[in-house]
Motif scaffolding. Structure first.
Motif, short mmCIF file in Angstrom:
data_model
loop_
_atom_site.label_atom_id
_atom_site.label_comp_id
_atom_site.label_asym_id
_atom_site.label_seq_id
_atom_site.Cartn_x
_atom_site.Cartn_y
_atom_site.Cartn_z
N UNK A 18 81.34 72.01 30.78
CA UNK A 18 81.74 71.11 31.85
C UNK A 18 80.68 71.02 32.95
N UNK A 19 80.08 72.15 33.30
CA UNK A 19 79.06 72.13 34.35
C UNK A 19 77.82 71.39 33.88
N UNK A 20 77.48 71.53 32.61
CA UNK A 20 76.34 70.78 32.07
C UNK A 20 76.62 69.28 32.10
N UNK A 21 77.84 68.89 31.72
CA UNK A 21 78.20 67.46 31.77
C UNK A 21 78.12 66.95 33.21
N UNK A 22 78.51 67.77 34.16
CA UNK A 22 78.54 67.36 35.57
C UNK A 22 77.15 67.05 36.11
N UNK A 23 76.10 67.54 35.45
CA UNK A 23 74.74 67.21 35.92
C UNK A 23 74.34 65.80 35.53
N UNK A 24 75.09 65.18 34.62
CA UNK A 24 74.75 63.83 34.16
C UNK A 24 75.46 62.77 34.99
N UNK A 25 75.25 62.87 36.29
CA UNK A 25 75.71 61.83 37.20
C UNK A 25 74.48 61.22 37.86
N UNK A 26 74.50 59.92 38.09
CA UNK A 26 73.33 59.26 38.67
C UNK A 26 73.08 59.64 40.12
N UNK A 27 74.02 60.36 40.75
CA UNK A 27 73.77 60.88 42.09
C UNK A 27 72.95 62.17 42.04
N UNK A 28 72.61 62.64 40.86
CA UNK A 28 71.79 63.84 40.66
C UNK A 28 70.46 63.48 39.99
N UNK A 29 70.12 62.19 39.99
CA UNK A 29 68.99 61.69 39.20
C UNK A 29 68.01 60.92 40.08
N UNK A 30 66.71 61.11 39.80
CA UNK A 30 65.68 60.30 40.44
C UNK A 30 64.74 59.74 39.38
N UNK A 31 64.05 58.63 39.67
CA UNK A 31 63.02 58.15 38.76
C UNK A 31 61.84 59.13 38.76
N UNK A 32 61.69 59.86 37.69
CA UNK A 32 60.66 60.90 37.61
C UNK A 32 59.61 60.52 36.57
N UNK A 33 58.36 60.75 36.91
CA UNK A 33 57.27 60.48 36.00
C UNK A 33 57.56 61.13 34.64
N UNK A 34 57.50 60.34 33.58
CA UNK A 34 57.89 60.82 32.25
C UNK A 34 57.04 61.99 31.77
N UNK A 35 55.74 61.90 32.01
CA UNK A 35 54.85 62.97 31.56
C UNK A 35 55.15 64.27 32.31
N UNK A 36 55.42 64.17 33.60
CA UNK A 36 55.78 65.35 34.39
C UNK A 36 57.12 65.91 33.94
N UNK A 37 58.09 65.02 33.73
CA UNK A 37 59.45 65.46 33.39
C UNK A 37 59.49 66.22 32.08
N UNK A 38 58.71 65.77 31.11
CA UNK A 38 58.70 66.42 29.80
C UNK A 38 57.55 67.41 29.63
N UNK A 39 56.75 67.54 30.68
CA UNK A 39 55.59 68.42 30.63
C UNK A 39 55.72 69.63 31.54
N UNK A 40 54.92 69.63 32.61
CA UNK A 40 54.84 70.81 33.47
C UNK A 40 56.14 71.11 34.22
N UNK A 41 56.91 70.06 34.56
CA UNK A 41 58.16 70.33 35.27
C UNK A 41 59.17 70.96 34.32
N UNK A 42 59.21 70.49 33.10
CA UNK A 42 60.09 71.11 32.11
C UNK A 42 59.67 72.57 31.86
N UNK A 43 58.37 72.81 31.82
CA UNK A 43 57.89 74.19 31.63
C UNK A 43 58.33 75.08 32.79
N UNK A 44 58.30 74.53 34.00
CA UNK A 44 58.76 75.32 35.15
C UNK A 44 60.25 75.63 35.01
N UNK A 45 61.04 74.63 34.65
CA UNK A 45 62.48 74.82 34.53
C UNK A 45 62.84 75.79 33.40
N UNK A 46 62.16 75.66 32.26
CA UNK A 46 62.58 76.38 31.05
C UNK A 46 61.85 77.69 30.81
#
Length: 275
Positions: free
Chosen positions: A153-181
């Motif tokens: 349920x908490x994971x689903x709750x992150x999929x709201x557009x009030x928690x989303x910004x237009x993020x550079x695709x390369x950053x989102x799937x690259x270095x930012x994902x590495x920081x998160x994961x």
């Protein structure tokens, strides 16, 4: 004259009770260290304070910019779990629409079909699905990521557009994902509780016919506790056009954000160790 005064008082009371998202984070203050949100330097002109509620529970807190239609930040506890990433259906926040008694995020179609809102009413103060369709080089970037949450349920709750910004695709799937994961699991070793605030600095450009702001930077701060005592803190920041994440101290992150926002930024009320 007395009748007019009573009407004014009544109107004031109705406005104050208009929606819990505009007043305070009292109902979800537990997502902030010491129950204290960042100071007002981050506040936009037209803010909404959202206790992100799904299935009758609060899962994290978001300060939302109604005018730019992006979150300023989302605050949560870092509690990664083994549940898989949920299906990517997206929700919106009915409390941003106006006077109604709906307290939980839900889908656009539910609001339109079951509650008789129009799409234009939903679009007035928040992003909608159409705003993120067909964007080139940009992803729907989570501030509170599903991978940092425990439970379906908490994971689903992150999929709201009030928690989303237009993020550079390369950053989102690259270095930012590495920081998160990768970086976050390493840095949180020895932490019994970790409070996180992840935000987006408003930029000078917009997408979707000038409806949704494209942030200039994505940033994140963490406060690590060991048995309720602050142990360490850190930060990270990235330009939203480069695949590069800079890791820095909480103090240095606050200084950087103070320059970007034009006012002294304090994220944890000076209450978390800045080692």
């Amino acid at each position: 004259m007395l009748g007019l005064l009573l009407l004014q008082v009544l109107a004031s009371c109705l406005w104050l009770g208009h929606s819990e998202v505009v007043n305070s984070f009292d109902d979800c203050a537990g997502f902030f260290y010491a129950r204290i949100p960042p100071n007002d330097a981050l506040n936009p002109k037209n803010p909404a304070r959202i206790c992100q509620r799904f299935n009758n529970s609060y899962h994290y807190a978001t300060l939302y910019d109604r005018d730019r239609r992006i979150p300023v930040y989302s605050a949560y506890k870092y509690e990664p779990g083994s549940d898989k990433r949920p299906p990517g259906y997206w929700l919106v926040e009915p409390q941003l629409i106006g006077k109604n008694n709906l307290k939980e995020m839900t889908s656009e179609m539910t609001l339109i079909n079951n509650h008789k809102f129009t799409l234009d009413q939903i679009k007035e103060s928040q992003a909608v699905l159409d705003d993120y369709k067909g964007l080139k080089g940009l992803d729907r970037g989570h501030l509170s990521p599903s991978g940092h949450q425990c439970g379906k349920e908490t994971k689903i709750a992150t999929f709201t557009l009030t928690n989303i910004v237009p993020q550079d695709s390369t950053l989102n799937t690259g270095k930012w994902m590495a920081y998160e994961c990768k970086t976050m699991p390493q840095k949180t070793q020895g932490c019994t509780t970790t409070y996180v605030i992840t935000g987006a600095v408003p930029g000078n450009t917009y997408v979707s016919n000038n409806r949704v702001n494209r942030p200039s930077h994505i940033w994140s701060a963490a406060c690590c506790l060991e048995n309720k005592k602050p142990l360490k803190a850190w930060g990270a920041i990235a330009e939203n056009s480069k695949n590069k994440v800079e890791q820095l101290s909480l103090e240095d992150l606050e200084k950087r954000l103070s320059n970007l926002y034009g006012g002294k930024v304090t994220l944890f009320n000076n209450a978390c160790s800045q080692k």
